[in-house]
Design an enzyme around this catalytic site. Structure first.
Site, PDB file in Angstrom:
ATOM      1  N   ASP A  33       7.707  31.636  42.415  1.00 52.39           N
ATOM      2  CA  ASP A  33       6.524  32.422  42.196  1.00 52.39           C
ATOM      3  C   ASP A  33       5.303  31.588  41.725  1.00 52.39           C
ATOM      4  O   ASP A  33       5.503  31.088  40.857  1.00 52.39           O
ATOM      5  CB  ASP A  33       6.969  33.665  41.460  1.00 52.39           C
ATOM      6  CG  ASP A  33       5.645  34.779  41.674  1.00 52.39           C
ATOM      7  OD1 ASP A  33       6.243  35.885  42.258  1.00 52.39           O
ATOM      8  OD2 ASP A  33       4.634  34.654  41.363  1.00 52.39           O
ATOM      9  N   ILE A  34       4.083  31.606  42.412  1.00 51.86           N
ATOM     10  CA  ILE A  34       3.060  30.861  41.862  1.00 51.86           C
ATOM     11  C   ILE A  34       2.394  31.454  40.449  1.00 51.86           C
ATOM     12  O   ILE A  34       1.680  30.909  39.815  1.00 51.86           O
ATOM     13  CB  ILE A  34       2.107  30.770  42.902  1.00 51.86           C
ATOM     14  CG1 ILE A  34       1.068  29.638  42.894  1.00 51.86           C
ATOM     15  CG2 ILE A  34       1.238  32.091  43.077  1.00 51.86           C
ATOM     16  CD1 ILE A  34       0.383  29.221  44.041  1.00 51.86           C
ATOM     17  N   GLU A  97       2.803  43.852  46.767  1.00 48.06           N
ATOM     18  CA  GLU A  97       1.544  43.284  47.086  1.00 48.06           C
ATOM     19  C   GLU A  97       1.623  42.212  48.398  1.00 48.06           C
ATOM     20  O   GLU A  97       0.762  41.979  49.017  1.00 48.06           O
ATOM     21  CB  GLU A  97       0.879  42.375  46.094  1.00 48.06           C
ATOM     22  CG  GLU A  97       0.547  43.244  44.598  1.00 48.06           C
ATOM     23  CD  GLU A  97       0.394  42.677  43.590  1.00 48.06           C
ATOM     24  OE1 GLU A  97       0.293  41.332  43.593  1.00 48.06           O
ATOM     25  OE2 GLU A  97      -0.282  43.242  42.380  1.00 48.06           O
ATOM     26  N   VAL A  98       3.013  41.906  48.617  1.00 45.36           N
ATOM     27  CA  VAL A  98       3.124  40.914  49.737  1.00 45.36           C
ATOM     28  C   VAL A  98       4.058  41.672  50.521  1.00 45.36           C
ATOM     29  O   VAL A  98       5.142  41.861  50.076  1.00 45.36           O
ATOM     30  CB  VAL A  98       3.597  39.379  49.278  1.00 45.36           C
ATOM     31  CG1 VAL A  98       3.651  38.438  50.522  1.00 45.36           C
ATOM     32  CG2 VAL A  98       2.533  38.695  48.293  1.00 45.36           C
ATOM     33  N   HIS A 102      10.980  40.927  49.584  1.00 43.29           N
ATOM     34  CA  HIS A 102      11.346  39.586  48.561  1.00 43.29           C
ATOM     35  C   HIS A 102      11.937  40.383  47.373  1.00 43.29           C
ATOM     36  O   HIS A 102      11.712  41.496  47.003  1.00 43.29           O
ATOM     37  CB  HIS A 102      10.173  38.989  48.187  1.00 43.29           C
ATOM     38  CG  HIS A 102       9.034  39.575  47.635  1.00 43.29           C
ATOM     39  ND1 HIS A 102       8.144  40.139  48.484  1.00 43.29           N
ATOM     40  CD2 HIS A 102       8.542  39.780  46.489  1.00 43.29           C
ATOM     41  CE1 HIS A 102       7.251  40.953  47.951  1.00 43.29           C
ATOM     42  NE2 HIS A 102       7.548  40.532  46.556  1.00 43.29           N
ATOM     43  N   HIS A 104      12.527  39.345  43.278  1.00 39.82           N
ATOM     44  CA  HIS A 104      12.215  38.405  42.093  1.00 39.82           C
ATOM     45  C   HIS A 104      13.061  38.254  41.407  1.00 39.82           C
ATOM     46  O   HIS A 104      14.261  39.269  41.061  1.00 39.82           O
ATOM     47  CB  HIS A 104      11.225  39.269  41.335  1.00 39.82           C
ATOM     48  CG  HIS A 104       9.778  39.560  41.965  1.00 39.82           C
ATOM     49  ND1 HIS A 104       8.637  38.940  41.779  1.00 39.82           N
ATOM     50  CD2 HIS A 104       9.409  40.590  42.538  1.00 39.82           C
ATOM     51  CE1 HIS A 104       7.738  39.492  42.380  1.00 39.82           C
ATOM     52  NE2 HIS A 104       8.095  40.422  43.054  1.00 39.82           N
TER      53      HIS A 104
HETATM   54  P1  5GP Z   1       5.214  41.786  44.975  1.00 39.86           P
HETATM   55  O1  5GP Z   1       4.660  42.019  46.229  1.00 39.86           O
HETATM   56  O2  5GP Z   1       6.382  42.068  44.698  1.00 39.86           O
HETATM   57  O3  5GP Z   1       4.300  42.761  44.053  1.00 39.86           O
HETATM   58  O4  5GP Z   1       4.741  40.473  44.327  1.00 39.86           O
HETATM   59  C1  5GP Z   1       4.203  39.299  44.939  1.00 39.86           C
HETATM   60  C2  5GP Z   1       4.718  38.226  44.218  1.00 39.86           C
HETATM   61  O5  5GP Z   1       4.191  37.024  45.026  1.00 39.86           O
HETATM   62  C3  5GP Z   1       3.878  38.087  43.052  1.00 39.86           C
HETATM   63  O6  5GP Z   1       4.705  37.761  42.017  1.00 39.86           O
HETATM   64  C4  5GP Z   1       2.819  36.772  43.219  1.00 39.86           C
HETATM   65  O7  5GP Z   1       2.806  35.999  42.057  1.00 39.86           O
HETATM   66  C5  5GP Z   1       3.703  36.123  44.381  1.00 39.86           C
HETATM   67  N1  5GP Z   1       2.522  35.325  45.060  1.00 39.86           N
HETATM   68  C6  5GP Z   1       1.371  35.952  45.580  1.00 39.86           C
HETATM   69  N2  5GP Z   1       0.674  34.893  46.198  1.00 39.86           N
HETATM   70  C7  5GP Z   1       1.528  33.822  46.396  1.00 39.86           C
HETATM   71  C8  5GP Z   1       1.790  32.584  46.736  1.00 39.86           C
HETATM   72  O8  5GP Z   1       0.588  32.093  47.725  1.00 39.86           O
HETATM   73  N3  5GP Z   1       2.782  31.755  46.510  1.00 39.86           N
HETATM   74  C9  5GP Z   1       3.713  31.847  45.830  1.00 39.86           C
HETATM   75  N4  5GP Z   1       4.674  31.084  45.752  1.00 39.86           N
HETATM   76  N5  5GP Z   1       3.733  33.246  45.233  1.00 39.86           N
HETATM   77  C10 5GP Z   1       2.746  34.075  45.395  1.00 39.86           C
END
Ligand code: 5GP
Length: 139
Positions: A33-34, A97-98, A102, A104
Site C-alpha cells: 500500500d502506497i 476507495e479503489v 482487495h 489489507h
Molecule cells: P480502500 O479502497 O480499501 O478504502 O483503500 C484503498 C487503498 O489503496 C488505500 O489504503 C490506499 O492507500 C491504497 N492506494 C491508493 N492508490 C494507490 C496506488 O496508486 N498504489 C498503491 N500501491 N496503493 C494505493
C-alpha cells in the site's frame, strides 16, 4: 455497479503504473500500500476483475483468502508482529476507495495504533518492507 477497467489496481495489474510487488500466483497479486497505515501494510487482490465481495465469485474469494493467509503469516515473521489486522471495504459507503477487490494486511504490535489514512509513505522504506515480506515468503 459495474467494474471499471481504469481503476488504479487494474492499472497496477497491467503494469501501467508501478508498484512494489511482494508475491503473485496464477490468481492473485500482493503489493505494498502506497499510504501504509503500519509498516508492512500490503494489499491482496485477484488478477481477474471484480469490485468487491458483493460481486466476487467463490473462486476469486477462495484464491484471495488463501493468499491473504499466506501473507498474514509472512508479515508476522517479517515484522516480528504479535498480531495482524485484515481489512476489507465494500462500496463507497462501506469505506471503499479503489473498486477492485482487495484485502489489507496490516502487521500489528502491542500498544501501536494504526497511522491515519491518506498519507503517502516513504518509498525507500516501503520497498525495504516489501523485501522483508518477500524474504519471509521464501522468495
Ligand atoms: P480502500 O479502497 O480499501 O478504502 O483503500 C484503498 C487503498 O489503496 C488505500 O489504503 C490506499 O492507500 C491504497 N492506494 C491508493 N492508490 C494507490 C496506488 O496508486 N498504489 C498503491 N500501491 N496503493 C494505493
Amino acid at each position: 455497479m459495474t467494474y471499471d477497467d481504469d481503476n488504479i489496481f487494474a492499472k497496477i495489474l497491467r503494469e501501467e503504473i508501478p508498484s512494489s510487488r511482494v508475491y503473485e500466483d496464477d490468481d492473485t497479486l500482493v503489493f505494498m500500500d502506497i499510504m501504509p497505515r503500519a509498516d508492512g501494510h500490503c494489499l491482496v487482490i485477484p488478477k481477474t476483475p471484480c469490485r468487491n465481495i458483493l460481486d466476487a465469485s467463490e473462486a476469486q474469494l477462495a484464491a484471495v483468502m488463501r493468499t491473504a493467509q499466506k501473507v498474514a503469516r509472512a508479515v508476522m515473521v517479517a515484522f516480528d508482529a504479535t498480531g495482524v489486522t485484515v481489512q476489507q471495504f465494500n462500496e463507497a459507503d462501506g469505506g471503499q476507495e479503489v473498486f477492485h477487490l482487495h484485502f489489507h494486511i496490516l502487521p500489528r504490535h502491542a500498544d501501536v495504533s494504526l497511522r491515519p489514512p491518506g498519507k503517502t509513505g516513504d518509498m525507500a522504506a516501503i520497498q525495504a518492507h516489501a523485501d522483508r515480506i518477500r524474504g519471509a515468503l521464501g522468495g
